[in-house]
Design a protein around this motif. Structure first.
Motif, mmCIF file in Angstrom:
data_model
loop_
_atom_site.group_PDB
_atom_site.id
_atom_site.type_symbol
_atom_site.label_atom_id
_atom_site.label_comp_id
_atom_site.label_asym_id
_atom_site.label_seq_id
_atom_site.Cartn_x
_atom_site.Cartn_y
_atom_site.Cartn_z
ATOM 1 N N LEU A 48 -11.109 2.967 -3.282
ATOM 2 C CA LEU A 48 -9.689 2.703 -3.502
ATOM 3 C C LEU A 48 -8.993 2.747 -2.152
ATOM 4 N N THR A 49 -8.204 1.727 -1.865
ATOM 5 C CA THR A 49 -7.339 1.740 -0.683
ATOM 6 C C THR A 49 -5.903 1.761 -1.175
ATOM 7 N N VAL A 50 -5.131 2.708 -0.664
ATOM 8 C CA VAL A 50 -3.765 2.915 -1.140
ATOM 9 C C VAL A 50 -2.921 3.472 0.003
ATOM 10 N N ASP A 51 -1.629 3.125 0.013
ATOM 11 C CA ASP A 51 -0.699 3.685 0.990
ATOM 12 C C ASP A 51 -0.153 4.999 0.449
ATOM 13 N N GLY A 107 0.345 6.456 5.755
ATOM 14 C CA GLY A 107 -0.499 5.338 6.153
ATOM 15 C C GLY A 107 -1.388 4.863 5.034
ATOM 16 N N SER A 108 -2.324 4.008 5.419
ATOM 17 C CA SER A 108 -3.272 3.427 4.476
ATOM 18 C C SER A 108 -4.517 4.306 4.420
ATOM 19 N N VAL A 122 -13.131 9.873 3.079
ATOM 20 C CA VAL A 122 -11.762 9.410 3.278
ATOM 21 C C VAL A 122 -11.646 8.828 4.671
ATOM 22 N N SER A 123 -10.987 7.658 4.773
ATOM 23 C CA SER A 123 -10.593 7.150 6.077
ATOM 24 C C SER A 123 -9.116 6.841 6.003
ATOM 25 N N CYS A 124 -8.426 6.966 7.147
ATOM 26 C CA CYS A 124 -6.986 6.747 7.149
ATOM 27 C C CYS A 124 -6.571 6.059 8.443
#
Length: 125
Positions: A48-51, A107-108, A122-124
């Motif tokens: 999942l990619t989310v802001d 951020g994303s 997790v990456s940000c």
């Protein structure tokens, strides 16, 4: 007996678990089951990619589908699903008592979860 176990295993194949983000700012702690909050499954790995806003407290919940019946799952993905030596993931989020995650910066964020190992990365940016 054999027939019953075969029927049972066929039923397991049709079961599906989906994962969703749930948080203070992103969903107001409501269960929101939309494309924006749902992990995408590819080859058994969910992402999942989310802001997120800085300081947003969140966790991940599950939805179980058996046939046409959907129900809230009992599996949760929490801060404790991050490996202790995963410095990149740990630089993006901190943990709260009870296992919720907190976004360190706005951020994303991309979350990747492997149910077979129960490890969350997790990456940000």
């Amino acid at each position: 007996e054999m027939l019953r176990s075969l029927v049972g295993s066929e039923m397991c194949i049709r079961d599906r678990i989906d994962y969703y983000i749930k948080g203070a700012k992103i969903t107001n702690w409501e269960d929101v089951y939309t494309d924006e909050t749902e992990f995408v499954e590819r080859d058994g790995i969910y992402s999942l990619t989310v802001d997120l806003e800085e300081g947003d407290e969140f966790m991940f919940t599950s939805m179980v589908t058996v046939g046409d019946t959907k129900s809230v799952g009992t599996e949760y993905i929490r801060y404790t699903n991050i490996a202790e030596d995963d410095t990149e993931s740990l630089s993006c989020v901190t943990g709260k008592e009870g296992g919720n995650l907190v976004a360190n910066t706005a951020g994303s964020y991309t979350f990747t979860y492997d149910p077979s190992t129960q490890i969350l990365t997790v990456s940000c940016e």
